[in-house]
Design a protein around this motif. Structure first.
Motif, PDB file in Angstrom:
ATOM      1  N   ALA A  54       0.866  -1.173   0.000  1.00 35.29           N
ATOM      2  CA  ALA A  54       0.000   0.000   0.000  1.00 35.29           C
ATOM      3  C   ALA A  54       0.903   1.223   0.000  1.00 35.29           C
ATOM      4  CB  ALA A  54      -0.895  -0.006   1.239  1.00 35.29           C
ATOM      5  N   ILE A  55       0.396   2.333  -0.462  1.00 33.27           N
ATOM      6  CA  ILE A  55       1.217   3.537  -0.554  1.00 33.27           C
ATOM      7  C   ILE A  55       1.736   3.910   0.834  1.00 33.27           C
ATOM      8  CG2 ILE A  55       1.204   5.999  -1.094  1.00 33.27           C
ATOM      9  CD1 ILE A  55      -0.855   5.403  -3.266  1.00 33.27           C
ATOM     10  N   GLY A  56       3.062   3.974   0.958  1.00 33.88           N
ATOM     11  CA  GLY A  56       3.687   4.337   2.223  1.00 33.88           C
ATOM     12  C   GLY A  56       3.684   3.250   3.268  1.00 33.88           C
ATOM     13  N   GLY A  57       3.301   2.030   2.878  1.00 31.70           N
ATOM     14  CA  GLY A  57       3.141   0.969   3.877  1.00 31.70           C
ATOM     15  C   GLY A  57       4.160  -0.132   3.836  1.00 31.70           C
ATOM     16  N   GLY A  58       5.173  -0.040   2.962  1.00 29.81           N
ATOM     17  CA  GLY A  58       6.142  -1.117   2.854  1.00 29.81           C
ATOM     18  C   GLY A  58       5.624  -2.272   2.023  1.00 29.81           C
ATOM     19  N   GLU A  59       6.436  -3.314   1.886  1.00 32.31           N
ATOM     20  CA  GLU A  59       6.090  -4.465   1.048  1.00 32.31           C
ATOM     21  C   GLU A  59       5.978  -5.734   1.873  1.00 32.31           C
ATOM     22  OE1 GLU A  59       7.645  -4.186  -3.493  1.00 32.31           O
ATOM     23  OE2 GLU A  59       9.177  -4.594  -1.986  1.00 32.31           O
ATOM     24  N   ALA A  60       5.122  -6.650   1.404  1.00 35.95           N
ATOM     25  CA  ALA A  60       5.010  -7.972   2.015  1.00 35.95           C
ATOM     26  C   ALA A  60       4.881  -9.005   0.914  1.00 35.95           C
ATOM     27  CB  ALA A  60       3.804  -8.046   2.957  1.00 35.95           C
ATOM     28  N   ALA A  61       5.504 -10.168   1.132  1.00 38.88           N
ATOM     29  CA  ALA A  61       5.399 -11.282   0.179  1.00 38.88           C
ATOM     30  C   ALA A  61       4.106 -12.028   0.447  1.00 38.88           C
ATOM     31  CB  ALA A  61       6.588 -12.217   0.345  1.00 38.88           C
ATOM     32  N   ILE A  62       3.245 -12.111  -0.583  1.00 36.05           N
ATOM     33  CA  ILE A  62       1.933 -12.747  -0.438  1.00 36.05           C
ATOM     34  C   ILE A  62       1.744 -13.729  -1.597  1.00 36.05           C
ATOM     35  CG2 ILE A  62      -0.532 -12.409  -0.201  1.00 36.05           C
ATOM     36  CD1 ILE A  62       1.031 -11.021   1.992  1.00 36.05           C
ATOM     37  N   SER A  63       1.353 -14.949  -1.270  1.00 32.49           N
ATOM     38  CA  SER A  63       1.107 -15.957  -2.300  1.00 32.49           C
ATOM     39  C   SER A  63      -0.088 -15.559  -3.160  1.00 32.49           C
ATOM     40  CB  SER A  63       0.830 -17.315  -1.649  1.00 32.49           C
ATOM     41  OG  SER A  63       1.956 -17.760  -0.933  1.00 32.49           O
ATOM     42  N   ILE A  64      -0.077 -16.029  -4.396  1.00 28.10           N
ATOM     43  CA  ILE A  64      -1.158 -15.733  -5.343  1.00 28.10           C
ATOM     44  C   ILE A  64      -2.205 -16.839  -5.254  1.00 28.10           C
ATOM     45  CG2 ILE A  64      -1.730 -15.210  -7.737  1.00 28.10           C
ATOM     46  CD1 ILE A  64       1.262 -14.567  -8.157  1.00 28.10           C
ATOM     47  N   ALA A  65      -3.462 -16.444  -5.089  1.00 33.86           N
ATOM     48  CA  ALA A  65      -4.536 -17.417  -4.869  1.00 33.86           C
ATOM     49  C   ALA A  65      -5.521 -17.477  -6.029  1.00 33.86           C
ATOM     50  CB  ALA A  65      -5.294 -17.070  -3.579  1.00 33.86           C
ATOM     51  N   SER A  66      -5.242 -16.788  -7.118  1.00 37.21           N
ATOM     52  CA  SER A  66      -6.236 -16.639  -8.176  1.00 37.21           C
ATOM     53  C   SER A  66      -6.081 -17.668  -9.282  1.00 37.21           C
ATOM     54  CB  SER A  66      -6.166 -15.219  -8.748  1.00 37.21           C
ATOM     55  OG  SER A  66      -4.845 -14.800  -8.949  1.00 37.21           O
ATOM     56  N   ASP A  67      -6.998 -17.617 -10.229  1.00 32.72           N
ATOM     57  CA  ASP A  67      -7.015 -18.485 -11.391  1.00 32.72           C
ATOM     58  C   ASP A  67      -5.911 -18.050 -12.352  1.00 32.72           C
ATOM     59  OD1 ASP A  67      -7.534 -19.872 -13.732  1.00 32.72           O
ATOM     60  OD2 ASP A  67      -9.674 -19.431 -13.750  1.00 32.72           O
ATOM     61  N   PRO A  68      -4.952 -18.913 -12.675  1.00 31.65           N
ATOM     62  CA  PRO A  68      -3.847 -18.508 -13.559  1.00 31.65           C
ATOM     63  C   PRO A  68      -4.291 -18.095 -14.956  1.00 31.65           C
ATOM     64  CG  PRO A  68      -3.345 -20.574 -12.435  1.00 31.65           C
ATOM     65  CD  PRO A  68      -4.789 -20.295 -12.195  1.00 31.65           C
ATOM     66  N   THR A  69      -5.471 -18.522 -15.382  1.00 32.12           N
ATOM     67  CA  THR A  69      -5.925 -18.172 -16.728  1.00 32.12           C
ATOM     68  C   THR A  69      -6.565 -16.787 -16.793  1.00 32.12           C
ATOM     69  OG1 THR A  69      -8.110 -19.199 -16.437  1.00 32.12           O
ATOM     70  CG2 THR A  69      -6.323 -20.613 -17.219  1.00 32.12           C
ATOM     71  N   ASP A  70      -6.869 -16.203 -15.642  1.00 28.94           N
ATOM     72  CA  ASP A  70      -7.433 -14.853 -15.598  1.00 28.94           C
ATOM     73  C   ASP A  70      -6.284 -13.873 -15.419  1.00 28.94           C
ATOM     74  OD1 ASP A  70      -8.771 -12.493 -15.247  1.00 28.94           O
ATOM     75  OD2 ASP A  70     -10.057 -13.199 -13.619  1.00 28.94           O
ATOM     76  N   THR A  71      -5.751 -13.384 -16.515  1.00 29.74           N
ATOM     77  CA  THR A  71      -4.509 -12.618 -16.470  1.00 29.74           C
ATOM     78  C   THR A  71      -4.707 -11.141 -16.135  1.00 29.74           C
ATOM     79  OG1 THR A  71      -4.617 -12.185 -18.860  1.00 29.74           O
ATOM     80  CG2 THR A  71      -3.416 -14.164 -18.127  1.00 29.74           C
ATOM     81  N   LEU A  72      -5.939 -10.694 -15.968  1.00 26.21           N
ATOM     82  CA  LEU A  72      -6.195  -9.287 -15.637  1.00 26.21           C
ATOM     83  C   LEU A  72      -6.605  -9.091 -14.182  1.00 26.21           C
ATOM     84  CD1 LEU A  72      -8.044  -7.994 -18.830  1.00 26.21           C
ATOM     85  CD2 LEU A  72      -5.620  -7.812 -18.245  1.00 26.21           C
ATOM     86  N   HIS A  73      -6.745 -10.190 -13.440  1.00 27.87           N
ATOM     87  CA  HIS A  73      -7.178 -10.089 -12.054  1.00 27.87           C
ATOM     88  C   HIS A  73      -6.276 -10.936 -11.151  1.00 27.87           C
ATOM     89  CE1 HIS A  73     -10.804  -9.153 -14.444  1.00 27.87           C
ATOM     90  NE2 HIS A  73     -11.071  -8.303 -13.466  1.00 27.87           N
ATOM     91  N   LEU A  74      -6.111 -10.474  -9.934  1.00 27.45           N
ATOM     92  CA  LEU A  74      -5.321 -11.189  -8.936  1.00 27.45           C
ATOM     93  C   LEU A  74      -6.110 -11.303  -7.637  1.00 27.45           C
ATOM     94  CD1 LEU A  74      -1.760  -9.609  -9.341  1.00 27.45           C
ATOM     95  CD2 LEU A  74      -2.403 -11.968  -9.867  1.00 27.45           C
ATOM     96  N   ILE A  75      -5.909 -12.420  -6.951  1.00 26.93           N
ATOM     97  CA  ILE A  75      -6.512 -12.612  -5.636  1.00 26.93           C
ATOM     98  C   ILE A  75      -5.388 -12.917  -4.652  1.00 26.93           C
ATOM     99  CG2 ILE A  75      -8.083 -14.000  -4.240  1.00 26.93           C
ATOM    100  CD1 ILE A  75      -9.657 -14.610  -6.787  1.00 26.93           C
ATOM    101  N   HIS A  76      -5.390 -12.176  -3.550  1.00 25.44           N
ATOM    102  CA  HIS A  76      -4.403 -12.394  -2.491  1.00 25.44           C
ATOM    103  C   HIS A  76      -5.120 -12.486  -1.150  1.00 25.44           C
ATOM    104  CE1 HIS A  76      -0.713 -11.772  -4.844  1.00 25.44           C
ATOM    105  NE2 HIS A  76      -1.382 -10.834  -5.491  1.00 25.44           N
ATOM    106  N   THR A  77      -4.925 -13.578  -0.463  1.00 22.48           N
ATOM    107  CA  THR A  77      -5.482 -13.750   0.872  1.00 22.48           C
ATOM    108  C   THR A  77      -4.367 -13.539   1.885  1.00 22.48           C
ATOM    109  OG1 THR A  77      -7.189 -15.258   0.091  1.00 22.48           O
ATOM    110  CG2 THR A  77      -6.644 -15.351   2.432  1.00 22.48           C
ATOM    111  N   ILE A  78      -4.607 -12.654   2.844  1.00 13.45           N
ATOM    112  CA  ILE A  78      -3.547 -12.099   3.677  1.00 13.45           C
ATOM    113  C   ILE A  78      -3.890 -12.253   5.152  1.00 13.45           C
ATOM    114  CG2 ILE A  78      -2.229  -9.996   4.189  1.00 13.45           C
ATOM    115  CD1 ILE A  78      -3.200  -9.006   1.337  1.00 13.45           C
ATOM    116  N   ARG A  79      -2.930 -12.706   5.928  1.00 18.71           N
ATOM    117  CA  ARG A  79      -3.087 -12.755   7.381  1.00 18.71           C
ATOM    118  C   ARG A  79      -2.427 -11.523   7.988  1.00 18.71           C
ATOM    119  NH1 ARG A  79      -0.651 -17.837  10.333  1.00 18.71           N
ATOM    120  NH2 ARG A  79       1.252 -16.882   9.499  1.00 18.71           N
ATOM    121  N   ILE A  80      -3.096 -10.869   8.912  1.00 19.34           N
ATOM    122  CA  ILE A  80      -2.579  -9.657   9.546  1.00 19.34           C
ATOM    123  C   ILE A  80      -1.573 -10.053  10.619  1.00 19.34           C
ATOM    124  CG2 ILE A  80      -3.180  -7.537  10.763  1.00 19.34           C
ATOM    125  CD1 ILE A  80      -6.063  -7.947   9.694  1.00 19.34           C
ATOM    126  N   VAL A  81      -0.298  -9.757  10.362  1.00 22.73           N
ATOM    127  CA  VAL A  81       0.755 -10.156  11.296  1.00 22.73           C
ATOM    128  C   VAL A  81       1.726  -9.021  11.619  1.00 22.73           C
ATOM    129  CG1 VAL A  81       0.694 -12.592  10.689  1.00 22.73           C
ATOM    130  CG2 VAL A  81       2.156 -11.045   9.384  1.00 22.73           C
TER     131      VAL A  81
END
Length: 281
Positions: A54-81
């Motif tokens: 997020a802007i000004g929030g740093g980076e986090a490594a998050i696995s991709i959970a979406s359909d690989p054939t949908d190349t215009l959309h991404l889904i990321h499920t994130i645990r707050i840690v």
């Protein structure tokens, strides 16, 4: 076949996505549904991860959970840690998010072609395995059989249950669910996810295992399948460490002689078996 990497002038250059939807999954887990601002296709292989910020929030490594054939959309499920995931959790619909990736080596799906593939997920380890279920839904003859063993601490910690039950009802997956701490209304299996393995009827030489979750869970899962005579070379684990640069420069994700961001996160069990037994490594 692996998807091509996204062309970019630098591995540090992110793409801009917008939050289409945000969904609260549990008290500490949420999902971001993202779409590309530039409408550029985003290719990834199941098991890879992105660096989200997020802007000004740093980076986090998050696995991709979406359909690989949908190349215009991404889904990321994130645990707050921590601070970065808290910043991502503050995002709302139509907010911008930076996506850098994809990175890492994903699941060796071709090795499971025409075989029984057992997916073993513990808690937040489910999202990195969801792209494989999407693939099985699109290519119904790719795997001989697809089995999902999924465990969580409580009923409220279970993720994507409507989707999983739909896939089970459509015979895409053979679904087995367990929880550690049952509530009074829980009618299903109770115990760790490893307790589900003994009920499986498999041909060990024609079985491949993909495992994702806490390291101790993966260690005992791999041991149990090894006891069932599944070859070590057919057992794969996805490891998670503190990834910062995602290209093997910073060293934060180093595990003995490996950089998990580029040598993994998916490893054959035989390569990391001893490392999983060393405390605080």
């Amino acid at each position: 076949m692996d998807h091509p990497l996204n062309p970019a002038p630098s591995p540090f250059v992110p793409q801009l996505f917008i939050v289409e939807e945000k969904k609260k999954e549990s008290s500490s887990v949420f999902t971001l549904y993202l779409s590309s601002i530039e409408k550029k296709p985003f290719y990834f292989s199941p098991g890879q991860f992105n660096m989200l910020s997020a802007i000004g929030g740093g980076e986090a490594a998050i696995s991709i959970a979406s359909d690989p054939t949908d190349t215009l959309h991404l889904i990321h499920t994130i645990r707050i840690v921590g601070n970065v995931t808290q910043a991502l959790n503050r995002l709302q619909q139509k907010d911008f998010v930076f996506v850098r990736g994809p990175y890492g080596k994903g699941w060796p799906i071709e090795q499971a072609k025409d075989k029984t593939l057992v997916l073993v997920a513990g808690g937040i380890g489910l999202p990195p395995l969801l792209p494989i279920i999407h693939k099985a839904n699109k290519e119904k003859e790719f795997f001989k059989k697809l089995i999902l063993l999924y465990g969580a601490r409580t009923k409220d910690d279970l993720l994507f249950i409507p989707f999983l039950e739909k896939m089970a009802n459509e015979k895409i997956i053979d679904l087995h669910i367990t929880i550690d701490r049952p509530s009074r209304d829980w009618k299903g299996h109770v115990g760790t996810v490893t307790t589900l393995i003994s009920n499986l009827t498999i041909d060990p030489q024609q079985t491949v295992v993909f495992c994702c979750g806490p390291e101790i869970m993966m260690r005992f899962t791999a041991r149990e399948f090894e006891r069932r005579e599944v070859p070590k070379d057919n057992i794969f684990c996805s490891l998670e460490r503190n990834m910062k640069c995602a290209i093997g420069i910073c060293g934060h994700c180093q595990l003995w002689g490996y950089f998990l961001c580029k040598d993994g996160p998916v490893f054959p069990y035989g390569r990391i078996q001893e490392l999983l037994t060393i405390e605080e490594l």
